[in-house]
Design a protein around this motif. Structure first.
Motif, mmCIF file in Angstrom:
data_model
loop_
_atom_site.group_PDB
_atom_site.id
_atom_site.type_symbol
_atom_site.label_atom_id
_atom_site.label_comp_id
_atom_site.label_asym_id
_atom_site.label_seq_id
_atom_site.Cartn_x
_atom_site.Cartn_y
_atom_site.Cartn_z
ATOM 1 N N GLU A 43 0.833 -1.202 0.000
ATOM 2 C CA GLU A 43 0.000 0.000 0.000
ATOM 3 C C GLU A 43 0.873 1.260 0.000
ATOM 4 N N LEU A 44 1.951 1.255 0.772
ATOM 5 C CA LEU A 44 2.878 2.388 0.788
ATOM 6 C C LEU A 44 3.533 2.576 -0.578
ATOM 7 N N ILE A 45 3.905 1.475 -1.196
ATOM 8 C CA ILE A 45 4.535 1.532 -2.516
ATOM 9 C C ILE A 45 3.579 2.161 -3.522
ATOM 10 N N PHE A 46 2.336 1.699 -3.511
ATOM 11 C CA PHE A 46 1.346 2.216 -4.456
ATOM 12 C C PHE A 46 1.168 3.722 -4.275
ATOM 13 N N GLU A 47 1.040 4.167 -3.030
ATOM 14 C CA GLU A 47 0.851 5.601 -2.780
ATOM 15 C C GLU A 47 2.061 6.406 -3.234
ATOM 16 N N ASP A 48 3.239 5.843 -3.111
ATOM 17 C CA ASP A 48 4.459 6.535 -3.537
ATOM 18 C C ASP A 48 4.564 6.616 -5.059
ATOM 19 N N LEU A 49 4.193 5.532 -5.743
ATOM 20 C CA LEU A 49 4.330 5.477 -7.198
ATOM 21 C C LEU A 49 3.182 6.146 -7.943
ATOM 22 N N LYS A 50 2.023 6.178 -7.348
ATOM 23 C CA LYS A 50 0.791 6.617 -8.012
ATOM 24 C C LYS A 50 0.893 7.969 -8.720
ATOM 25 N N PRO A 51 1.449 9.011 -8.096
ATOM 26 C CA PRO A 51 1.464 10.319 -8.755
ATOM 27 C C PRO A 51 2.218 10.357 -10.093
ATOM 28 N N SER A 52 3.169 9.481 -10.278
ATOM 29 C CA SER A 52 3.967 9.511 -11.501
ATOM 30 C C SER A 52 3.466 8.531 -12.560
ATOM 31 N N MET A 53 2.300 7.927 -12.322
ATOM 32 C CA MET A 53 1.802 6.892 -13.218
ATOM 33 C C MET A 53 0.606 7.368 -14.039
ATOM 34 N N THR A 54 0.416 6.724 -15.181
ATOM 35 C CA THR A 54 -0.757 6.984 -16.010
ATOM 36 C C THR A 54 -1.966 6.323 -15.347
ATOM 37 N N PRO A 55 -3.183 6.741 -15.725
ATOM 38 C CA PRO A 55 -4.371 6.078 -15.174
ATOM 39 C C PRO A 55 -4.384 4.565 -15.424
ATOM 40 N N GLU A 56 -3.913 4.139 -16.591
ATOM 41 C CA GLU A 56 -3.863 2.706 -16.904
ATOM 42 C C GLU A 56 -2.921 1.980 -15.948
ATOM 43 N N GLN A 57 -1.766 2.570 -15.695
ATOM 44 C CA GLN A 57 -0.812 1.962 -14.767
ATOM 45 C C GLN A 57 -1.381 1.933 -13.348
ATOM 46 N N GLN A 58 -2.090 3.005 -12.969
ATOM 47 C CA GLN A 58 -2.673 3.063 -11.632
ATOM 48 C C GLN A 58 -3.710 1.968 -11.426
ATOM 49 N N GLN A 59 -4.400 1.560 -12.479
ATOM 50 C CA GLN A 59 -5.404 0.504 -12.359
ATOM 51 C C GLN A 59 -4.772 -0.861 -12.137
ATOM 52 N N ILE A 60 -3.633 -1.100 -12.762
ATOM 53 C CA ILE A 60 -3.035 -2.440 -12.687
ATOM 54 C C ILE A 60 -2.028 -2.578 -11.543
ATOM 55 N N LEU A 61 -1.460 -1.478 -11.084
ATOM 56 C CA LEU A 61 -0.402 -1.573 -10.077
ATOM 57 C C LEU A 61 -0.806 -2.289 -8.796
ATOM 58 N N PRO A 62 -1.987 -2.039 -8.207
ATOM 59 C CA PRO A 62 -2.314 -2.766 -6.972
ATOM 60 C C PRO A 62 -2.254 -4.285 -7.128
ATOM 61 N N SER A 63 -2.723 -4.791 -8.258
ATOM 62 C CA SER A 63 -2.657 -6.244 -8.486
ATOM 63 C C SER A 63 -1.219 -6.715 -8.595
ATOM 64 N N LEU A 64 -0.398 -5.940 -9.265
ATOM 65 C CA LEU A 64 1.009 -6.315 -9.407
ATOM 66 C C LEU A 64 1.720 -6.283 -8.060
ATOM 67 N N LEU A 65 1.409 -5.287 -7.266
ATOM 68 C CA LEU A 65 2.057 -5.200 -5.955
ATOM 69 C C LEU A 65 1.679 -6.361 -5.054
ATOM 70 N N MET A 66 0.469 -6.831 -5.182
ATOM 71 C CA MET A 66 0.052 -7.970 -4.363
ATOM 72 C C MET A 66 0.860 -9.218 -4.699
ATOM 73 N N MET A 67 1.424 -9.268 -5.917
ATOM 74 C CA MET A 67 2.296 -10.377 -6.277
ATOM 75 C C MET A 67 3.557 -10.354 -5.421
ATOM 76 N N LEU A 68 3.977 -9.157 -5.011
ATOM 77 C CA LEU A 68 5.156 -9.024 -4.163
ATOM 78 C C LEU A 68 4.854 -9.410 -2.717
ATOM 79 N N GLY A 69 3.635 -9.092 -2.305
ATOM 80 C CA GLY A 69 3.295 -9.227 -0.896
ATOM 81 C C GLY A 69 2.910 -10.626 -0.484
ATOM 82 N N ASN A 70 2.914 -10.787 0.823
ATOM 83 C CA ASN A 70 2.463 -12.068 1.384
ATOM 84 C C ASN A 70 1.087 -11.922 1.993
ATOM 85 N N ASN A 71 0.428 -10.758 1.733
ATOM 86 C CA ASN A 71 -0.923 -10.467 2.205
ATOM 87 C C ASN A 71 -1.073 -10.532 3.704
ATOM 88 N N SER A 72 0.005 -10.219 4.424
ATOM 89 C CA SER A 72 -0.097 -10.199 5.884
ATOM 90 C C SER A 72 -0.387 -8.812 6.393
#
Length: 80
Positions: free
Chosen positions: A51-80
């Motif tokens: 969630e912190l990563i998404f908030e940090d990256l979001k301002p520099s991203m296109t709307p399309e990237q902003q839609q897909i990034l949360p799903s991609l970040l969850m691939m990194l996480g362990n959902n804890s």
């Protein structure tokens, strides 16, 4: 993003540098590469890290990237 440990921040800075100017189709392989690198180093991203990563990256991203990034970040996480 100061709440993330130094090693995580280094990986994220690497991702940010590599993903600049890339479209969504190019970001997925970069995300997978960063995820693999994190796994090899024993680094685990939590849900709150993602969630912190998404908030940090979001301002520099296109709307399309902003839609897909949360799903991609969850691939990194362990959902804890």
């Amino acid at each position: 993003m100061s709440e993330l440990d130094f090693r995580k921040q280094l990986l994220l800075n690497e991702f940010k540098t590599m993903s600049k100017g890339k479209d969504v189709n190019e970001i997925l392989p970069l995300m997978l590469a960063i995820s693999n690198k994190a796994n090899q180093a024993g680094i685990v991203f939590t849900k709150s890290d993602c969630e912190l990563i998404f908030e940090d990256l979001k301002p520099s991203m296109t709307p399309e990237q902003q839609q897909i990034l949360p799903s991609l970040l969850m691939m990194l996480g362990n959902n804890s």
